[in-house]
Motif scaffolding. Sequence first.
Motif, PDB file in Angstrom:
ATOM      1  N   SER A  27       0.211  36.200 -30.547  1.00  0.00           N
ATOM      2  CA  SER A  27      -1.222  35.745 -30.133  1.00  0.00           C
ATOM      3  C   SER A  27      -1.316  35.595 -28.641  1.00  0.00           C
ATOM      4  O   SER A  27      -2.427  35.706 -28.006  1.00  0.00           O
ATOM      5  N   LEU A  28      -0.205  35.381 -27.941  1.00  0.00           N
ATOM      6  CA  LEU A  28      -0.223  35.367 -26.440  1.00  0.00           C
ATOM      7  C   LEU A  28      -0.508  36.903 -26.022  1.00  0.00           C
ATOM      8  O   LEU A  28      -1.217  36.911 -25.001  1.00  0.00           O
ATOM      9  N   LEU A  29       0.239  37.699 -26.491  1.00  0.00           N
ATOM     10  CA  LEU A  29       0.130  39.083 -26.086  1.00  0.00           C
ATOM     11  C   LEU A  29      -1.424  39.522 -26.122  1.00  0.00           C
ATOM     12  O   LEU A  29      -1.859  40.482 -25.517  1.00  0.00           O
ATOM     13  N   ALA A  30      -2.161  39.026 -27.299  1.00  0.00           N
ATOM     14  CA  ALA A  30      -3.328  39.527 -27.428  1.00  0.00           C
ATOM     15  C   ALA A  30      -4.638  38.590 -26.601  1.00  0.00           C
ATOM     16  O   ALA A  30      -5.777  38.996 -27.131  1.00  0.00           O
ATOM     17  N   GLN A  31      -4.021  38.052 -25.757  1.00  0.00           N
ATOM     18  CA  GLN A  31      -5.172  36.872 -25.151  1.00  0.00           C
ATOM     19  C   GLN A  31      -6.046  37.939 -24.239  1.00  0.00           C
ATOM     20  O   GLN A  31      -5.661  38.935 -23.613  1.00  0.00           O
ATOM     21  N   THR A  32      -7.394  37.338 -24.259  1.00  0.00           N
ATOM     22  CA  THR A  32      -8.527  38.180 -23.408  1.00  0.00           C
ATOM     23  C   THR A  32      -8.317  38.046 -21.860  1.00  0.00           C
ATOM     24  O   THR A  32      -8.682  38.868 -21.369  1.00  0.00           O
ATOM     25  N   ALA A  99      -6.148  31.225 -30.854  1.00  0.00           N
ATOM     26  CA  ALA A  99      -7.044  32.524 -30.565  1.00  0.00           C
ATOM     27  C   ALA A  99      -6.899  33.349 -29.367  1.00  0.00           C
ATOM     28  O   ALA A  99      -6.529  32.898 -28.364  1.00  0.00           O
ATOM     29  N   PRO A 100      -7.771  34.654 -29.604  1.00  0.00           N
ATOM     30  CA  PRO A 100      -7.261  35.497 -28.366  1.00  0.00           C
ATOM     31  C   PRO A 100      -8.004  34.889 -27.038  1.00  0.00           C
ATOM     32  O   PRO A 100      -7.756  35.221 -25.949  1.00  0.00           O
ATOM     33  N   GLU A 101      -9.106  34.026 -27.314  1.00  0.00           N
ATOM     34  CA  GLU A 101     -10.035  33.813 -26.076  1.00  0.00           C
ATOM     35  C   GLU A 101      -9.567  32.384 -25.613  1.00  0.00           C
ATOM     36  O   GLU A 101     -10.311  31.954 -24.567  1.00  0.00           O
ATOM     37  N   MET A 102      -8.635  32.056 -26.091  1.00  0.00           N
ATOM     38  CA  MET A 102      -8.232  30.511 -25.898  1.00  0.00           C
ATOM     39  C   MET A 102      -8.174  30.445 -24.324  1.00  0.00           C
ATOM     40  O   MET A 102      -8.685  29.615 -23.483  1.00  0.00           O
ATOM     41  N   TYR A 103      -7.059  30.963 -23.598  1.00  0.00           N
ATOM     42  CA  TYR A 103      -6.724  30.846 -22.327  1.00  0.00           C
ATOM     43  C   TYR A 103      -8.210  30.963 -21.460  1.00  0.00           C
ATOM     44  O   TYR A 103      -8.027  30.468 -20.372  1.00  0.00           O
ATOM     45  N   GLU A 104      -8.525  32.179 -21.594  1.00  0.00           N
ATOM     46  CA  GLU A 104      -9.742  32.499 -20.899  1.00  0.00           C
ATOM     47  C   GLU A 104     -10.987  31.503 -21.033  1.00  0.00           C
ATOM     48  O   GLU A 104     -11.552  31.200 -19.847  1.00  0.00           O
ATOM     49  N   LYS A 206     -14.576  23.960 -29.414  1.00  0.00           N
ATOM     50  CA  LYS A 206     -14.148  25.124 -30.134  1.00  0.00           C
ATOM     51  C   LYS A 206     -12.616  24.668 -30.491  1.00  0.00           C
ATOM     52  O   LYS A 206     -11.888  24.663 -29.394  1.00  0.00           O
ATOM     53  N   GLY A 207     -12.108  24.918 -31.860  1.00  0.00           N
ATOM     54  CA  GLY A 207     -10.807  25.055 -31.985  1.00  0.00           C
ATOM     55  C   GLY A 207      -9.948  26.281 -31.929  1.00  0.00           C
ATOM     56  O   GLY A 207     -10.394  27.026 -32.743  1.00  0.00           O
ATOM     57  N   MET A 208      -9.196  26.509 -30.793  1.00  0.00           N
ATOM     58  CA  MET A 208      -8.726  27.588 -30.317  1.00  0.00           C
ATOM     59  C   MET A 208      -7.054  27.567 -30.325  1.00  0.00           C
ATOM     60  O   MET A 208      -6.653  28.689 -30.317  1.00  0.00           O
ATOM     61  N   TYR A 209      -6.581  26.505 -30.724  1.00  0.00           N
ATOM     62  CA  TYR A 209      -5.236  26.425 -30.938  1.00  0.00           C
ATOM     63  C   TYR A 209      -4.645  25.995 -32.153  1.00  0.00           C
ATOM     64  O   TYR A 209      -5.201  25.073 -32.768  1.00  0.00           O
ATOM     65  N   TYR A 210      -3.964  27.023 -32.893  1.00  0.00           N
ATOM     66  CA  TYR A 210      -3.855  26.902 -34.076  1.00  0.00           C
ATOM     67  C   TYR A 210      -2.683  25.873 -34.493  1.00  0.00           C
ATOM     68  O   TYR A 210      -1.443  26.481 -34.034  1.00  0.00           O
ATOM     69  N   TYR A 211      -2.632  24.903 -34.821  1.00  0.00           N
ATOM     70  CA  TYR A 211      -1.435  23.888 -35.036  1.00  0.00           C
ATOM     71  C   TYR A 211      -1.037  23.981 -36.515  1.00  0.00           C
ATOM     72  O   TYR A 211      -1.487  23.355 -37.392  1.00  0.00           O
ATOM     73  N   VAL A 212       0.116  24.622 -36.569  1.00  0.00           N
ATOM     74  CA  VAL A 212       0.719  24.782 -37.891  1.00  0.00           C
ATOM     75  C   VAL A 212       1.358  23.643 -38.416  1.00  0.00           C
ATOM     76  O   VAL A 212       2.277  22.984 -37.757  1.00  0.00           O
ATOM     77  N   GLN A 213       0.862  23.122 -39.582  1.00  0.00           N
ATOM     78  CA  GLN A 213       1.638  21.977 -40.348  1.00  0.00           C
ATOM     79  C   GLN A 213       2.679  22.425 -41.211  1.00  0.00           C
ATOM     80  O   GLN A 213       2.422  22.852 -42.216  1.00  0.00           O
TER      81      GLN A 213
END
Length: 329
Positions: A27-32, A99-104, A206-213
Amino acid sequence: MEKNEPLISVIVPVYDVEKYLPKCLDSLLAQTWRNLEIIVVNDGSPDGSWDIMQDYAARDSRIRLRRQKNGGLSAARNAGLELARGEWIGFMDSDDYAAPEMYETLYRAATEHDAQMAVCSLAYVTPDGTPLPRTSPITKDEVLTGREALQRLSGPQNWYYVTVMNRLYRRSLFEDIRFPEGRLHEDEFTAHLFYWQCERIAMVKKGMYYYVQRSGSIMHTESVRNRVDGANGMMERADFAREHEMYILAFAACNGALGCIAFAKGSTPEERQALAQVTERVDRLIDRLLRVPGCRTEKAKVALFRLSPALYRLALKIRGGGRGTHRRL
């Protein structure tokens, strides 16, 4: 990548997560936002995580590795901070993903408003990616002052404003701050310190950080140490707020600390000693808070604990509280 696009450093502590790590790194390598450095810190992980890390580093030069003896999450984050070269800093737990767009999106929100921090909503998911029904207190895109963000630490879902992973920080915020090593709930010790430095904070709905439970995570475990460390972090926040005359926040943090320890029972001499020490510390905090001006209702709440811990526990049960920790529910 745009010319002069600033570098974002994302720090990923790793311990016993070989099952989840590939999805996190993918998911980090896929960041826009392409100008990333991904600092992956192996904190003495006993599984095959190091081999996975080496494989990913061989495939993408943006991944930088560090290997160290196990020192806990704070030690791993601090080690990553020492290596980080970016103008902006992010953190990701190695069993989560973005999500791919999170850091941008976070970067553009921060720069648009000349903010020192940007925060997005969390998207709660099961380990297989199934969405979970959780309501975010970030109900709209907006800009807060640091003091307004601090006030939200005393409101509903206050824990949501404590976590470090769903946000982007200007590097300058870490000039005098590191995470407390040897502690759980390290975010509780630092959230107020970051907000205090900020003139503006960009909030993104927008929820862009996927928080695994998942049940095996550290903060899912209701241990005495978990509760004691959480209480100590909240008491530091309470004292900070009292010193800066933010009394509602001080009382809220004190009640948070009481919620951590109210139902805790030590099964060993060491646990009972730790609970006795933290209870003595919170009693001294109550003394200090009872001397601040006003706040009669808030004073009554914390005084109830001193008068009768049993009644305080009953009040928490009626309100549906008593956990005191909200990391991974």
